[in-house]
Design an enzyme around this catalytic site. Structure first.
Site, PDB file in Angstrom:
ATOM      1  N   ASN A 180     -66.542   3.377  -8.286  1.00 55.46           N
ATOM      2  CA  ASN A 180     -66.731   4.746  -8.946  1.00 55.46           C
ATOM      3  C   ASN A 180     -68.062   5.261  -8.761  1.00 55.46           C
ATOM      4  O   ASN A 180     -68.148   6.323  -8.770  1.00 55.46           O
ATOM      5  CB  ASN A 180     -66.466   4.387 -10.479  1.00 55.46           C
ATOM      6  CG  ASN A 180     -64.658   4.063 -10.610  1.00 55.46           C
ATOM      7  OD1 ASN A 180     -63.949   4.868 -10.000  1.00 55.46           O
ATOM      8  ND2 ASN A 180     -64.310   3.437 -11.425  1.00 55.46           N
ATOM      9  N   ASP A 208     -59.743   6.425  -8.171  1.00 54.81           N
ATOM     10  CA  ASP A 208     -58.230   6.559  -8.482  1.00 54.81           C
ATOM     11  C   ASP A 208     -57.565   6.433  -6.924  1.00 54.81           C
ATOM     12  O   ASP A 208     -56.553   5.932  -7.085  1.00 54.81           O
ATOM     13  CB  ASP A 208     -58.069   8.046  -9.004  1.00 54.81           C
ATOM     14  CG  ASP A 208     -58.356   8.211 -10.351  1.00 54.81           C
ATOM     15  OD1 ASP A 208     -58.910   7.141 -10.812  1.00 54.81           O
ATOM     16  OD2 ASP A 208     -58.651   9.222 -10.752  1.00 54.81           O
ATOM     17  N   GLU A 239     -58.625  -2.053 -13.515  1.00 59.66           N
ATOM     18  CA  GLU A 239     -58.277  -2.287 -11.997  1.00 59.66           C
ATOM     19  C   GLU A 239     -57.575  -3.756 -12.022  1.00 59.66           C
ATOM     20  O   GLU A 239     -57.632  -4.394 -10.817  1.00 59.66           O
ATOM     21  CB  GLU A 239     -59.660  -2.361 -11.135  1.00 59.66           C
ATOM     22  CG  GLU A 239     -60.656  -3.421 -11.831  1.00 59.66           C
ATOM     23  CD  GLU A 239     -61.639  -3.133 -12.934  1.00 59.66           C
ATOM     24  OE1 GLU A 239     -62.756  -3.773 -13.051  1.00 59.66           O
ATOM     25  OE2 GLU A 239     -61.261  -2.276 -13.573  1.00 59.66           O
TER      26      GLU A 239
END
Length: 332
Positions: free
Chosen positions: A201, A210, A236
């Site tokens: 991220n 995503d 996750e």
């Protein structure tokens, strides 16, 4: 006095109509009549004595037979509901009809609060009761069925990955643990999460994160069978619940999943994003307090994998990872 030109037109039209009817009759005689294709139907669980599985949809395909009971062999198995017989009722999709039959149950089967005997054809919208569990029958073409399906997906599926969510997983792990314990059948759990997902991220952005989550679920989903419950249980973190699977087989599957995730970097917006995952595997053991303890055991094994280099699979061992008992509260 009639108009001769009008008469000739009318006579001509009648002759043409006669020829057309004769031609159509010939076609009807020559060509076999094709019945409209059968429509799939659904049974939706709408009431349960412990409020479990509410909204769960069971699909009836043309020609299929579905048994309902406490037996683990039943397609709709409800071992936790003692008012249901081992083999309680049967649904059969015959052409354009779906038939419900009581199969000698102790407490009977009801359609719209009426005790049935023998075979009964269900109409879309009928409610039927098996022990203390209530179902609603709907043809797939019905607007109401589409509504129930939409609500079910909202409640039971993860919005991003479209696999099952934690709520659905919690229901299934408890249900399968009860069944496995009662009938002495193996039940294993695989937990895994994406290594250093925060870095993905941070380095490539949340849209890339995503994308990685969705691609991982696609890759894993391709290797799981329909009866294996695959769910997203954290940001996750994912779980695969494996009925009728001993630990050794679960470890083999976990290794296969780990390898397919690692196989090649994911491509996103021109970047190659390397992704690996860590796995923990556990099997339901004597002394476990059902689903809670199974989850805790797999979670400890997963933690061991992450603490020892990541991108590996660890099978739970009480001697190495400590004993678990489970609790009334579900793991967060």
């Amino acid at each position: 006095m009639s108009d001769s030109s009008t008469d000739s037109i009318e006579i001509s039209a009648l002759r043409e109509a006669g020829r057309t009817q004769a031609f159509q009759a010939t076609l009807a005689h020559r060509e076999p009549q094709v019945e409209a294709p059968s429509v799939e139907a659904n049974v939706i669980l709408i009431a349960h004595p412990e409020n479990r599985l509410l909204g769960t949809r069971f699909r009836l395909r043309p020609g299929s037979v579905i048994e309902i009971g406490r037996s683990p062999a039943a397609e709709i198995t409800l071992p936790e509901v003692l008012s249901i017989s081992r083999t309680h009722a049967r649904l059969e999709h015959r052409g354009s009809e779906v038939v419900l039959e009581d199969t000698g149950s102790t407490n009977g089967t009801y359609i719209n609060d009426r005790l049935i005997q023998g075979e009964n054809t269900l109409r879309s919208g009928d409610r039927f009761q098996v022990g203390a569990v209530h179902f609603k029958f709907l043809h797939e073409k019905d607007v109401e069925n589409a509504y129930h399906l939409a609500i079910y997906n909202l409640v039971m599926r993860d919005g991003l990955t479209e696999i099952f969510n934690k709520r659905k997983f919690q229901e299934e792990i408890e249900r399968e643990a009860v069944r496995a314990e009662r009938y002495g059948r193996p039940l294993s759990l695989i937990l895994f999460d994406i290594d250093r997902f925060k870095k993905v991220n941070d380095d490539y952005g949340h849209l890339c994160g995503d994308y990685v989550l969705k691609r991982v679920t696609e890759k894993v989903g391709e290797l799981l069978r329909s009866e294996q419950i695959f769910a997203r249980v954290g940001g996750e973190e994912f779980a695969a619940l494996l009925p009728e699977t001993p630990r050794e087989k679960a470890v083999q599957l976990a290794e296969k999943l780990r390898a397919v995730i690692e196989a090649k970097p994911f491509r996103y917006a021109g970047f190659e994003v390397p992704v690996t995952s860590s796995f923990g595997v556990a099997e339901l053991e004597t002394g476990f307090k059902r689903g809670d303890a199974l989850y805790e055991a797999a979670d400890r094994a997963l933690y061991f994998s992450k603490q020892n280099g990541r991108n590996r699979t660890t099978a739970y061992d009480s001697a190495e990872h400590g004993s678990v008992a489970g609790s009334e509260e579900r793991p967060s």
